[in-house]
Design a protein around this motif. Structure first.
Motif, PDB file in Angstrom:
ATOM      1  N   TRP A  45       1.409   9.377   2.512  1.00 45.68           N
ATOM      2  CA  TRP A  45       2.566   8.492   2.343  1.00 45.68           C
ATOM      3  C   TRP A  45       3.533   8.617   3.522  1.00 45.68           C
ATOM      4  O   TRP A  45       4.050   7.620   4.023  1.00 45.68           O
ATOM      5  CB  TRP A  45       3.282   8.833   1.034  1.00 45.68           C
ATOM      6  N   ALA A  46       3.797   9.846   3.987  1.00 50.84           N
ATOM      7  CA  ALA A  46       4.732  10.036   5.105  1.00 50.84           C
ATOM      8  C   ALA A  46       4.214   9.377   6.375  1.00 50.84           C
ATOM      9  O   ALA A  46       4.968   8.708   7.103  1.00 50.84           O
ATOM     10  CB  ALA A  46       4.982  11.530   5.334  1.00 50.84           C
ATOM     11  N   ALA A  47       2.907   9.541   6.674  1.00 46.54           N
ATOM     12  CA  ALA A  47       2.353   8.967   7.892  1.00 46.54           C
ATOM     13  C   ALA A  47       2.382   7.441   7.848  1.00 46.54           C
ATOM     14  O   ALA A  47       2.829   6.779   8.803  1.00 46.54           O
ATOM     15  CB  ALA A  47       0.929   9.472   8.098  1.00 46.54           C
TER      16      ALA A  47
ATOM     17  N   ARG B 241       0.827  -1.208   0.000  1.00 54.16           N
ATOM     18  CA  ARG B 241       0.000   0.000   0.000  1.00 54.16           C
ATOM     19  C   ARG B 241       0.861   1.258   0.000  1.00 54.16           C
ATOM     20  O   ARG B 241       0.557   2.254  -0.674  1.00 54.16           O
ATOM     21  CB  ARG B 241      -0.935  -0.023   1.197  1.00 54.16           C
ATOM     22  N   ILE B 242       1.959   1.218   0.742  1.00 50.48           N
ATOM     23  CA  ILE B 242       2.873   2.366   0.756  1.00 50.48           C
ATOM     24  C   ILE B 242       3.526   2.556  -0.600  1.00 50.48           C
ATOM     25  O   ILE B 242       3.678   3.688  -1.086  1.00 50.48           O
ATOM     26  CB  ILE B 242       3.928   2.168   1.861  1.00 50.48           C
ATOM     27  N   ASP B 243       3.900   1.446  -1.246  1.00 50.66           N
ATOM     28  CA  ASP B 243       4.474   1.560  -2.592  1.00 50.66           C
ATOM     29  C   ASP B 243       3.466   2.139  -3.563  1.00 50.66           C
ATOM     30  O   ASP B 243       3.827   2.941  -4.451  1.00 50.66           O
ATOM     31  CB  ASP B 243       4.932   0.181  -3.065  1.00 50.66           C
ATOM     32  N   SER B 244       2.200   1.748  -3.409  1.00 49.78           N
ATOM     33  CA  SER B 244       1.162   2.308  -4.291  1.00 49.78           C
ATOM     34  C   SER B 244       0.990   3.806  -4.059  1.00 49.78           C
ATOM     35  O   SER B 244       0.881   4.584  -5.017  1.00 49.78           O
ATOM     36  CB  SER B 244      -0.162   1.578  -4.041  1.00 49.78           C
ATOM     37  N   LEU B 245       0.965   4.235  -2.771  1.00 44.15           N
ATOM     38  CA  LEU B 245       0.873   5.667  -2.477  1.00 44.15           C
ATOM     39  C   LEU B 245       2.091   6.411  -3.012  1.00 44.15           C
ATOM     40  O   LEU B 245       1.974   7.534  -3.539  1.00 44.15           O
ATOM     41  CB  LEU B 245       0.745   5.876  -0.969  1.00 44.15           C
ATOM     42  N   ARG B 246       3.251   5.808  -2.869  1.00 42.79           N
ATOM     43  CA  ARG B 246       4.466   6.457  -3.352  1.00 42.79           C
ATOM     44  C   ARG B 246       4.429   6.603  -4.868  1.00 42.79           C
ATOM     45  O   ARG B 246       4.823   7.650  -5.420  1.00 42.79           O
ATOM     46  CB  ARG B 246       5.684   5.634  -2.929  1.00 42.79           C
ATOM     47  N   GLN B 247       3.940   5.581  -5.551  1.00 42.97           N
ATOM     48  CA  GLN B 247       3.842   5.676  -7.004  1.00 42.97           C
ATOM     49  C   GLN B 247       2.835   6.741  -7.419  1.00 42.97           C
ATOM     50  O   GLN B 247       3.077   7.519  -8.363  1.00 42.97           O
ATOM     51  CB  GLN B 247       3.444   4.306  -7.580  1.00 42.97           C
ATOM     52  N   SER B 248       1.693   6.803  -6.705  1.00 43.96           N
ATOM     53  CA  SER B 248       0.708   7.852  -7.000  1.00 43.96           C
ATOM     54  C   SER B 248       1.281   9.234  -6.723  1.00 43.96           C
ATOM     55  O   SER B 248       1.018  10.194  -7.461  1.00 43.96           O
ATOM     56  CB  SER B 248      -0.547   7.632  -6.162  1.00 43.96           C
TER      57      SER B 248
END
Length: 793
Positions: free
Chosen positions: A158-160, A75-82
Motif C-alpha cells: 500500500w505504501a509503495a 486499487r490503492i483503496d482496495s489495498l488500504r481496506q485489506s
C-alpha cells in the motif's frame, strides 16, 4: 465541498480535485473577474458551482487519462481496506517485539565491539527460540502471526503504490486537470455573471498598447497575401500601398521589405527610408544612396570607415585616479586567486595525480591499439582505406568551399565600393602636389617651383542617378545568386502635402525604379492611388509611368479589429472592441489610441462596466469636439447670435465635464443629439450661412450625431440583449460595423455619414432626439427665447 457523487469515486480523487479548483481560481483571467467584487461571483460561488455532480463528472471525464488514474486509486483503496481488515484481526503479542529488540541489540553490539556473526547467533538465538516455541504451540497464536505478516505485506504494498499514485495524481490534478477545468470555470463564471458578462472590462496586460510597433504583435491579414501575390508576379519595379492615414501602410511596407508577408520569413536585403516633408530630389536620392551603402555594409558585419575629424582625449588629471582604481582591483583579484589556490593546492594536486595515474595507461593503450589497427587495416585492406581517405578528403574540400573564394571577390569589391561611395558622398576630398628646385652661388641664385592641386566635386543629379542604379544592379546581381531579393521601402510619401507635390516627387525619382530584381515599395496617399486607378481616363499622368501596381488597403473589419486587440490586450471583450472599432473607423492607429484611452479611463475611474466607461469616453470626445468648434466659431463671427451659441456651447461643455459618468444622464445625451440635429450654424439675421463655419458645422453636427448614437448603443444597460435582438445575418444595416463605416464616411461626406447613422438608428429602434427641457429664466428676453426655441423646433 459536500456532494453525493464522491462515494462513487476513489478516496484520493476528491482532495486533488479540490486543489485543482483552488488552483484554477488563481488563473489571471478568473482572478481578474473575482477582483471586480461582483456580488454574484466570488470564490465561494465558484466552489459551490464545481461541487455539483454534473460539473464534477464533466471535469473528471474530460481527460482520458483519468480512467487509468481512477483504476490505480481504486486499487490503492482496495489495498488500504485489506490492510485495515488484516490489522483488525491481529493481536498484540511480545514475539515480534522481541524479534525487533534482539535484532537491535545485535546491531548495536556489532557496531560497538565488532561481534562476529556466530557469537551473536549463539548468544541471542535462545530467547527467540524459547519465545517462538511458546508462541507457535497455540493455533490462535500461529494464525495471529500469519495475520501480522500479511498486514506487513499489505502495508508495504500500500505504501509503495500510494506514493506512486500520489505523484501521478498531483501531476494530473495541477497540470492536466487544471487545463481541462479552466474553460469550464470560465463558462460557469459567465453563467454566474449573467448575459452582460462581456460588458465588464477585465484586461490583464497592456504591453501590446505600450509597445505598439513591436513586430510580435503583428497579425496576418488578407491584404498581405494579396501583396505577396503581386510581388511574385513582378521581376522588379515600384509598387505603391495607398489608403487613409493610420490604416497600416507603414507596417505593411516593413513586413514586405523584411520578407514577413508569408507564413515563413524570407531573406531579403532591404533599406527603408522616410520621405521628408520638404525635399529636393537630389538630397533625397543622396540620403537614399547613403542608406543603401550603410545597410549593405551592416549586412556583412562592416562599419563605415569615416575619418575622425576631431578626436577627444581624456583629461590628464583623471589618469592617476583610473590607474589607482584599476590597480587596486587587479591586486584584489590576484590576491584572492592566490589565497584560493594556496588553500586547495593539495586537493588539486591529488586530483591531478589521480586523473593522470588512471587515464595515462588507458590513453597509451588506446593509442597503441589504434596505431596497430590503423597499420593493419592499411596493409591488409588498401582499397577500402584509400576510398575512406578519399571520401574524407573530398568532404573537407567541400566544406572549405573553394568556390566561395572566387565568388567572394565581387562581394569584397562591392563592400569596398560602398565604403568609397560613403566617403565620396559625405566628404569633400582634395589632393595637392608641390615641386621645387633651387641652386645658389656667391652672386647668383636660381630657383624653380611648381604647385598643383585638385578637389572632388559632388555628383550632379544625372550622375547620382547613374551611380545609384549601378550600385543597386550590382547588389541585386550578387544577392540573386543566393535567391535573395533587394527591397527599398520609401515610407511616408503621403506627408508631402498635396498630390501635386507627390507627383512631382515621383517624376523626379522614377528613373531609379526600373533596376532589375529590385523592388521599390512606396506608401502613398489615396489621391495617388486613385490617379493610378483612373489612368487613361482621359489622360495618363506620372503615376502610370512610375508605378507597376497599386495596392489599396481598406480599414479593418470588426473581426480583424477583434483579432488585433485580442493579441495586444488579452481580455478585451467584444463590446469594448465594438466601441473602439466604431470610434476609430477600423483604422489600426486610431484603434490602438482609443483602446489606450479606454484602458486609461478604466484605471482612473475604477469602473469596469461598459456603460460607465463608454459614457466617460464619449462625453470626453463630445467635449473636445464642442471646444474645438467653439473656438472656430468665435474666430470667424462676432454677431449676437454667434455669441449666444458660443456661450451655450460653453455651458454644455461645463455640464459634460461636471456630469457623473457612473450614472446615466438622459438629459445631457438629448442635449448632444439636439445640437447635432441643428441644420445650420447660428448667423446674423438676413444672411445665409456660408464659408468655412457652415462647412465645419456640417462636420461638427454629424460627429455629434455619431457620438450621440454611440451613447445610446453602448452607454445603456443590457447591451448583450439589445445586440442579440437587433443584429443578425438578415439585419445588415443594424450591424455594428456600420458605425465604423459611418465614422470613415465623415471624411468623405458628412451628409452620407448621416444617412448611414439614420438607417442604423431605425434598425436599432433608437428614438429621435427630443428637445431638452429649458428652464425659463426671469427677464425681458424670456418670451423671445421661447419663441426662438419653438421656431427652431
Amino acid at each position: 465541498m459536500p456532494s453525493g457523487i464522491w462515494h462513487l469515486e476513489p478516496r484520493r480523487i476528491r482532495p486533488w480535485y479540490e486543489r485543482a479548483v483552488t488552483a484554477s481560481t488563481e488563473h489571471p483571467e478568473i482572478r481578474a473577474y473575482l477582483d471586480l467584487d461582483r456580488p454574484q461571483v466570488t470564490d465561494e460561488h465558484l466552489r459551490q458551482a464545481f461541487d455539483q455532480p454534473r460539473i464534477i463528472s464533466e471535469v473528471l471525464r474530460a481527460d482520458p487519462s483519468y480512467f487509468d488514474l481512477r483504476r490505480r486509486a481504486a486499487r490503492i483503496d482496495s489495498l488500504r481496506q485489506s490492510l485495515i481488515e488484516s490489522r483488525e484481526r491481529c493481536r498484540i503479542t511480545p514475539f515480534l517485539s522481541l524479534v525487533f529488540l534482539v535484532a537491535l541489540v545485535y546491531w548495536l553490539a556489532d557496531a560497538v565491539v565488532g561481534m562476529p556473526w556466530w557469537v551473536g547467533v549463539t548468544v541471542l538465538i535462545w530467547p527467540l527460540g524459547y519465545c517462538g516455541i511458546k508462541e507457535f504451540r497455540n493455533a490462535d497464536n500461529r494464525n495471529n502471526f500469519v495475520n501480522q505478516m500479511q498486514t506487513a505485506v499489505y502495508g508495504v504494498l500500500w505504501a509503495a503504490r500510494a506514493a506512486d499514485a500520489e505523484v501521478r495524481l498531483g501531476w494530473w490534478a495541477l497540470v492536466k486537470l487544471k487545463k481541462t477545468m479552466d474553460p469550464i470555470m470560465r463558462r460557469e463564471m459567465t453563467a454566474l455573471l449573467g448575459p452582460d458578462h462581456e460588458s465588464l472590462l477585465v484586461a490583464r496586460s497592456h504591453d501590446g498598447l505600450i509597445d505598439a510597433g513591436n513586430s510580435r504583435y503583428w497579425i496576418s491579414t488578407q491584404v498581405e497575401a494579396t501583396l505577396q501575390r503581386k510581388l511574385d508576379q513582378m521581376s522588379g519595379g515600384a509598387i505603391a500601398i495607398c489608403g487613409p492615414r493610420g490604416v497600416g501602410k507603414s507596417t505593411l511596407l516593413k513586413k514586405a521589405c523584411q520578407g514577413r508577408l508569408g507564413p515563413f520569413p524570407e531573406l531579403h536585403f532591404h533599406t527603408i527610408v522616410q520621405t521628408p516633408a520638404n525635399y529636393r530630389p537630389e538630397e533625397f536620392l543622396l540620403s537614399l544612396f547613403q542608406s543603401v551603402c550603410r545597410d549593405y555594409l551592416a549586412l556583412y558585419g562592416r562599419r563605415p570607415r569615416t575619418p575622425f575629424l576631431f578626436r577627444s582625449r581624456a583629461r590628464t588629471a583623471h589618469r592617476p585616479r583610473r590607474l589607482y582604481y584599476s590597480a587596486r582591483r587587479w591586486a584584489q583579484l590576484l590576491a584572492g586567486l592566490g589565497l584560493v589556490g594556496l588553500a586547495i593546492q593539495r586537493e588539486v594536486r591529488n586530483l591531478v595525480d589521480a586523473v593522470y595515474q588512471s587515464a595515462h595507461p588507458a590513453a597509451v593503450g588506446w593509442a597503441v591499439g589504434l596505431r596497430e589497427w590503423t597499420l593493419t587495416a592499411w596493409q591488409e585492406h588498401p582499397v577500402i582505406s584509400r576510398l575512406v581517405l578519399l571520401a574524407v578528403g573530398a568532404l573537407l574540400v567541400w566544406w572549405a568551399d573553394p568556390r566561395s573564394w572566387l565568388t567572394g571577390r565581387p562581394v569584397r569589391r562591392l563592400v569596398h565600393d560602398c565604403h568609397n561611395y560613403l566617403n565620396l558622398l559625405q566628404h569633400i576630398q582634395s589632393v595637392g602636389t608641390s615641386t621645387s628646385l633651387g641652386a645658389s652661388a656667391r652672386a647668383l641664385t636660381l630657383g624653380f617651383g611648381r604647385t598643383s592641386g585638385s578637389s572632388s566635386r559632388t555628383f550632379t543629379y544625372p550622375e547620382l542617378v547613374w551611380e545609384f542604379r549601378s550600385l543597386l544592379s550590382r547588389i541585386s546581381a550578387i544577392e540573386r545568386q543566393d535567391n535573395w531579393k533587394v527591397f527599398v521601402g520609401i515610407d511616408e510619401l503621403d506627408r508631402l502635402g498635396s498630390s501635386e507635390q507627390a507627383r512631382a516627387f515621383l517624376a523626379e525619382i522614377k528613373a531609379i525604379f526600373d533596376v532589375p530584381r529590385v523592388y521599390f515599395v512606396l506608401s502613398v496617399s489615396e489621391d495617388i492611388g486613385s490617379a493610378f486607378i483612373r489612368r487613361g481616363l482621359p489622360t495618363r499622368d506620372v503615376t502610370d509611368s512610375s508605378l507597376e501596381d497599386v495596392l489599396v488597403i481598406e480599414a479593418r473589419t470588426l473581426e480583424e479589429s477583434r483579432a488585433l486587440l485580442q493579441i495586444r490586450v488579452p481580455g478585451f471583450t467584444d463590446p469594448f472592441v465594438a466601441l473602439v472599432h466604431a470610434l476609430s473607423g477600423g483604422l489600426p492607429r486610431d484603434l490602438i489610441r482609443y483602446t489606450r484611452k479606454v484602458t486609461e479611463t478604466h484605471r482612473r475611474t475604477r469602473q469596469p462596466v461598459l456603460a460607465a466607461l463608454a459614457r466617460e469616453v464619449l462625453w470626453e470626445e463630445a467635449a473636445q469636439a464642442l471646444a474645438g468648434f467653439r473656438a472656430l466659431l468665435a474666430r470667424h463671427d462676432d454677431s449676437a447670435a454667434t455669441a449666444q451659441t458660443v456661450h451655450d456651447l460653453h455651458t454644455l461643455i461645463t455640464l459634460i465635464r461636471e456630469a457623473d459618468s457612473s450614472r446615466a444622464n438622459p438629459e445631457l445625451d438629448q442635449r448632444i443629439l439636439h445640437l447635432a440635429h441643428a441644420v445650420h450654424p447660428p448667423h446674423a439675421e438676413g444672411t445665409d450661412p456660408v464659408g468655412e463655419p457652415a462647412q465645419r458645422w456640417e462636420e461638427f453636427s454629424c460627429y455629434l450625431y455619431f457620438i450621440g448614437t454611440l451613447l445610446e448603443v453602448f452607454a445603456r444597460p443590457n447591451f448583450a440583449a439589445r445586440k442579440a435582438a437587433y443584429t443578425g445575418p438578415d439585419k445588415t444595416p443594424a450591424d455594428l460595423q456600420r458605425l465604423a463605416e459611418a465614422r470613415l464616411e465623415m471624411t468623405v461626406s458628412p451628409h452620407s455619414a448621416r444617412k448611414i447613422l439614420e438607417q442604423f438608428r431605425v434598425h436599432w429602434a433608437l428614438r429621435p432626439a427630443a428637445l431638452p427641457r429649458i428652464v425659463p429664466q426671469p427677464g425681458p428676453d424670456t418670451e423671445p427665447r421661447r419663441s426662438a426655441v419653438r421656431g427652431r423646433s
